[in-house]
Scaffold this motif. Structure first.
Motif, PDB file in Angstrom:
ATOM      1  N   ALA A  57       0.852  -1.198   0.000  1.00 53.66           N
ATOM      2  CA  ALA A  57       0.000   0.000   0.000  1.00 53.66           C
ATOM      3  C   ALA A  57       0.881   1.238   0.000  1.00 53.66           C
ATOM      4  O   ALA A  57       1.996   1.217   0.525  1.00 53.66           O
ATOM      5  CB  ALA A  57      -0.908   0.004   1.218  1.00 53.66           C
ATOM      6  N   MET A  61      -1.564   1.311   6.374  1.00 54.06           N
ATOM      7  CA  MET A  61      -1.690  -0.151   6.427  1.00 54.06           C
ATOM      8  C   MET A  61      -2.176  -0.583   7.795  1.00 54.06           C
ATOM      9  O   MET A  61      -1.780  -0.021   8.815  1.00 54.06           O
ATOM     10  CB  MET A  61      -0.313  -0.771   6.163  1.00 54.06           C
ATOM     11  CG  MET A  61      -0.235  -2.261   6.255  1.00 54.06           C
ATOM     12  SD  MET A  61      -0.901  -3.111   4.811  1.00 54.06           S
ATOM     13  CE  MET A  61       0.403  -2.829   3.615  1.00 54.06           C
ATOM     14  N   GLY A 640      -4.455  -2.060   3.083  1.00 53.73           N
ATOM     15  CA  GLY A 640      -4.068  -0.660   3.129  1.00 53.73           C
ATOM     16  C   GLY A 640      -4.632   0.093   1.943  1.00 53.73           C
ATOM     17  O   GLY A 640      -5.426  -0.430   1.177  1.00 53.73           O
ATOM     18  N   TYR A 641      -4.220   1.333   1.824  1.00 55.58           N
ATOM     19  CA  TYR A 641      -4.642   2.096   0.644  1.00 55.58           C
ATOM     20  C   TYR A 641      -3.515   2.992   0.199  1.00 55.58           C
ATOM     21  O   TYR A 641      -2.554   3.182   0.945  1.00 55.58           O
ATOM     22  CB  TYR A 641      -5.912   2.905   0.931  1.00 55.58           C
ATOM     23  CG  TYR A 641      -5.721   4.113   1.834  1.00 55.58           C
ATOM     24  CD1 TYR A 641      -5.454   5.380   1.297  1.00 55.58           C
ATOM     25  CD2 TYR A 641      -5.789   3.997   3.227  1.00 55.58           C
ATOM     26  CE1 TYR A 641      -5.279   6.478   2.134  1.00 55.58           C
ATOM     27  CE2 TYR A 641      -5.631   5.073   4.056  1.00 55.58           C
ATOM     28  CZ  TYR A 641      -5.362   6.321   3.503  1.00 55.58           C
ATOM     29  OH  TYR A 641      -5.176   7.403   4.332  1.00 55.58           O
TER      30      TYR A 641
END
Ligand code: DON
Length: 641
Positions: A57, A61, A640-641
Motif C-alpha cells: 500500500a 496499512m 491498506g490504501y
C-alpha cells in the motif's frame, strides 16, 4: 467459592514443565493443557513461505488477526483518523470479533511512534494498561495449606482475574493521541456486536473451549448452551453492544460509575476478587519505551512490566557480534545455534530479575550494556549448546540474583496488531486475556470475558506458570502490582536525523536503554518495521526471529511472518520447533547435543504452531508499506490504501 478443576495431566510432568502443549501445539491461542481437547486445528505453516509476497500500500496499512478488525481500522484511517484512532477502533473491534483474546476485560500495551513532531512532539509513547492484582490478592493466594500451587486456580474462574485495564488504555489513547473521538472510533465495534459478523471456521471451532462451558453466561453467549455456532453463522452480541455504547458515551463508567458497580456486584456474588475500589484505583501508566540498537537501526520496545523489550535487547546485543548470514541461510542449523544460545542467556536474566517496575529496582541499563553482551558471547561455543543447568552469568555486571535486589519500593490469549497511517505514525499493540478466553468468566449482564492474567505472576518461586516460565520474587503477587509480561510490541526505525549541532547529544542519549526525548533540531528517523505477536513465553523469540529474518536475512515481511518458528526459554532446557520445521534441521540440532521437541509431534489434529505475527515493513527503497499477515490464521488480513 469457585470450583477448581485439578489438571489431571500434571502427574507425568517433569519438575520444570515444558511449554504447555497448548502453547506450542494446537493453538496459538494457548488454551492451557487441561483444556486442550477443545482446540481445533489451525492452519499449517505454508511450505512455500519464502515465495509469498506481502500486501502493498502507498499510504497506510492495518494488519490484524481478524479481517473485520482490519476493515474497522482501515475505515477509520480513510475517514481521516491517525494510527492511534485506527488502533483504538481495532482494539474495540477485536473485543467483539475475536473474543479469544480481543477484549475489554483484559489488558495490554500500546507503543506509539510519531513520524514527526506533529504527534506528541515527536515523542514515542508506551501505554501500560496491564491488569493489576486486586487489593485482596496476596503472595501465597494460589498455595494450599501444604504450600503447593493449587492447579488451575490462577487460570480458570473467579480467582484468576486481575483488574482489567483495556478500557482505560484504549480510551486514554484516543483521548490523548487520537483525532476523531471515541464515538467515531468505537462505532465499527458497536456495529459488529449489534449486527453480528460471520464466524470464520477456525473461530467457530475455538468457541467450543472447555473453560467457556463452565460458566453460565459464557456458555449461553458463546456456545448457545451447547447448540454451537456453525462456521459462517452470524454471531451477534447484544449485551456487549450495549456495554460498548455505554463506554463510548462515558468511558469513566467502567471504573467509577454504574458499570463499575455492576462489575463489582457480579464479582461479589460469585466469590470473585475485583471490587469497586480496585476499579476506581486503576490507572493507565505512560512509560518510557526502551531503546535498543541493531545493525545501525533503533529498536523501540516494551519496558517492564513487560520482560519483552529488555530480553529482546539482550538477544540482539549478543547477536550483533556475529555475522549471521555468513553462518548459513535463515533457519539454518548454524544460525539457529547462535540465536538459541542468545535466547537461553537472555531468558535466564528474565527469570531472575524482572517484575513490575513500580515494585522493583531492576538493573536494566546493565542488562542492556554492550559489555555485558560481549561477556555473554564469550560463553557461547561455536557448535554445541551450553546446558542451561551449567550456564554461569558473567561476573561483575549484574547484582547476584540471590541477594535482596528487589525491595518493594512502596510497601504479567493475546493478539497483536500493527498500524501505520498516511503520515507515517506507527502503532504496535499487543493486548490479552492471557490464555484463550481468559478466565472463562463472562461478566453478566455486560457480555465481556474477564482475563486470567493472575497466572503471569509467580505463584511460587521455582514452580513454572502456565507458560512453563520460572520467575522470581520480583514478580510475586501484591495488591496493585502488575504481573510480568512477555508481550513485546516493537517498532524499528532508522536513527533520528539531526543537525551537526545536535549530533553529540543524540549520540549520548542513544546510549541509554530508555528512549530519551529527541534533541532540539532532530527529527525522527525513517520507520522500518512494526512488529509483535501473541504466544506467551514465545512472544519474545518470535519477535526476535521476525526482526532477524528481515534485517539480517532479508526475507520479505510476509515470509518472515510465515517462517517456521523455533524457541528456547532457558528452562526447560529444550529447543522447541513448530511441527512444520524441516526435519533435517531439527536432527542437526539434536546431533549437536540439544534436547529438541517438535510441537504436537504425535497429535495429528494439531498443526503444531504458535504465535501470530501481524507485521508491517516500510520498503527502504520506495517508502511503500508492506503488510505481512501470519497465515497460521486463515481469517486475518493485511490491508491498506
Ligand atoms: O503477558 C503475557 O506475557 C501473557 N499473558 C501473554 C499470553 C499470550 O500471549 C497467550 N497467547 N498466545
Amino acid at each position: 467459592m469457585p470450583t477448581f478443576q485439578p489438571a489431571s495431566v500434571d502427574s507425568f510432568r517433569p519438575s520444570v514443565r515444558v511449554l504447555p502443549s497448548a502453547t506450542v501445539s494446537g493453538r496459538l491461542l494457548c488454551l492451557p493443557l487441561a483444556l486442550l481437547a477443545a482446540c481445533p486445528a489451525p492452519a499449517q505453516v505454508p511450505a512455500n513461505y519464502l515465495n509469498e509476497q506481502p500486501v502493498r500500500a502507498r499510504h497506510a496499512m492495518v494488519v490484524t488477526i481478524h479481517h473485520d478488525a482490519t476493515d474497522a481500522g482501515l475505515q477509520i484511517l480513510r475517514e481521516g483518523g491517525n494510527a492511534v484512532d485506527a488502533a483504538v477502533a481495532v482494539g474495540f473491534a477485536l473485543a467483539v470479533v475475536y473474543p479469544e483474546a480481543g477484549n475489554i476485560g483484559g489488558g495490554g500495551f500500546m507503543l506509539i511512534r510519531p513520524s514527526s513532531r506533529q504527534l506528541n512532539g515527536g515523542q514515542p509513547v508506551f501505554l501500560d494498561y496491564r491488569e493489576e492484582a486486586p487489593g485482596s490478592a496476596g503472595a501465597n493466594m494460589y498455595l494450599d495449606a501444604a504450600g503447593n500451587v493449587i492447579p488451575q486456580m490462577s487460570i480458570t474462574g473467579f480467582h484468576a482475574s486481575g483488574v482489567p485495564g483495556a478500557v482505560a488504555g484504549l480510551t486514554f489513547a484516543e483521548q490523548h493521541f487520537g483525532r476523531l473521538g471515541l464515538a467515531k472510533v468505537m462505532a465499527p465495534a458497536i456495529r459488529l456486536a449489534r449486527e453480528g459478523f460471520a464466524l470464520p471456521a477456525q473461530e467457530a471451532g475455538d468457541l467450543h473451549a472447555g473453560n467457556l462451558a463452565r460458566f453460565a453466561a459464557s456458555r449461553r453467549i458463546f456456545q448457545r448452551d451447547g447448540n454451537y455456532y456453525q462456521p459462517g453463522e452470524i454471531f451477534r452480541q447484544p449485551q456487549l453492544a450495549a456495554t460498548l455504547e455505554r463506554i463510548a458515551r462515558n468511558p469513566a463508567t467502567f471504573y467509577h460509575g454504574k458499570m463499575a458497580a455492576q462489575i463489582a456486584a457480579f464479582e461479589a456474588a460469585n466469590g470473585g476478587m475485583i471490587t469497586a475500589q480496585d476499579l476506581a484505583r486503576y490507572r493507565v501508566k505512560e512509560r518510557t519505551p526502551l531503546l535498543g540498537h541493531y545493525r545501525g537501526l533503533q529498536v523501540l520496545t516494551a519496558p517492564p512490566p513487560s520482560s519483552g523489550g529488555i530480553v529482546l535487547i539482550e538477544i540482539l546485543n549478543m547477536l550483533s557480534g556475529y555475522n549471521l548470514p555468513s553462518l548459513g541461510p535463515d533457519r539454518s542449523a548454524n544460525q539457529i545455534h547462535m540465536i538459541v544460545e542468545a535466547f537461553r542467556r537472555a531468558y535466564m536474566d528474565r527469570s531472575d530479575y524482572l517484575g513490575d517496575p513500580d515494585f522493583n529496582r531492576m538493573p536494566l541499563e546493565r542488562m542492556a550494556s554492550e559489555a555485558y553482551a560481549a561477556a555473554w558471547r564469550k560463553t557461547i561455543g561455536p557448535f554445541s549448546p551450553t546446558p542451561s543447568a551449567k550456564l554461569v552469568r558473567p561476573a561483575g555486571f549484574l547484582p547476584a540474583a540471590s541477594t535482596p535486589l528487589h525491595p518493594q519500593l512502596d510497601s504479567n490469549q493475546t493478539t497483536h496488531f500493527s498500524i501505520v497511517d498516511a503520515d507515517g505514525n506507527a502503532v504496535s499493540s499487543t493486548y490479552t486475556l492471557n490464555f484463550g478466553f481468559g478466565s472463562g468468566v463472562t461478566v453478566d449482564p455486560l457480555g465481556f470475558l474477564l482475563n486470567d492474567e493472575m497466572d503471569d505472576f509467580t505463584s511460587k518461586v521455582g514452580v513454572p506458570n502456565g507458560f512453563g516460565l520460572i520467575q522470581s520474587s520480583a514478580n510475586a503477587i501484591a495488591p496493585g502490582k502488575r504481573p510480568l509480561s512477555a508481550m513485546t510490541p516493537t517498532i524499528v526505525s532508522e536513527p533520528p536525523v539531526c543537525p551537526a549541532s545536535a549530533k553529540a547529544v543524540a549520540e549520548r542519549q542513544s546510549s541509554s536503554v530508555y528512549y530519551l526525548p529527541l534533541p532540539a533540531g532532530c527529527e525522527p528517523g525513517k520507520l522500518r518495521l512494526v512488529l509483535g505477536s501473541p504466544g506467551g513465553s514465545t512472544i519474545i523469540t518470535t519477535v526476535a526471529n521476525d526482526l532477524i529474518s528481515v534485517v539480517d536475512n532479508h526475507l520479505n515481511i510476509q515470509a518472515a511472518a510465515d517462517a517456521p518458528r523455533f524457541h528456547h526459554q532457558y528452562l526447560p532446557d529444550i529447543l522447541q520447533f513448530e511441527k512444520a520445521f524441516p526435519v533435517a534441521t531439527v536432527d542437526a540440532m539434536k546431533a549437536r547435543g540439544y534436547s529438541t521437541r517438535r510441537a504436537a509431534e504425535f497429535d495429528e489434529k494439531s498443526a503444531g504452531v504458535w504465535g501470530d505475527s501481524e507485521l508491517i515493513e516500510v520498503d527502504p527503497a520506495g517508502g511503500e508499506l508492506l503488510g505481512g499477515h501470519d497465515h497460521r490464521h486463515t481469517f486475518g488480513k493485511a490491508a491498506g490504501y
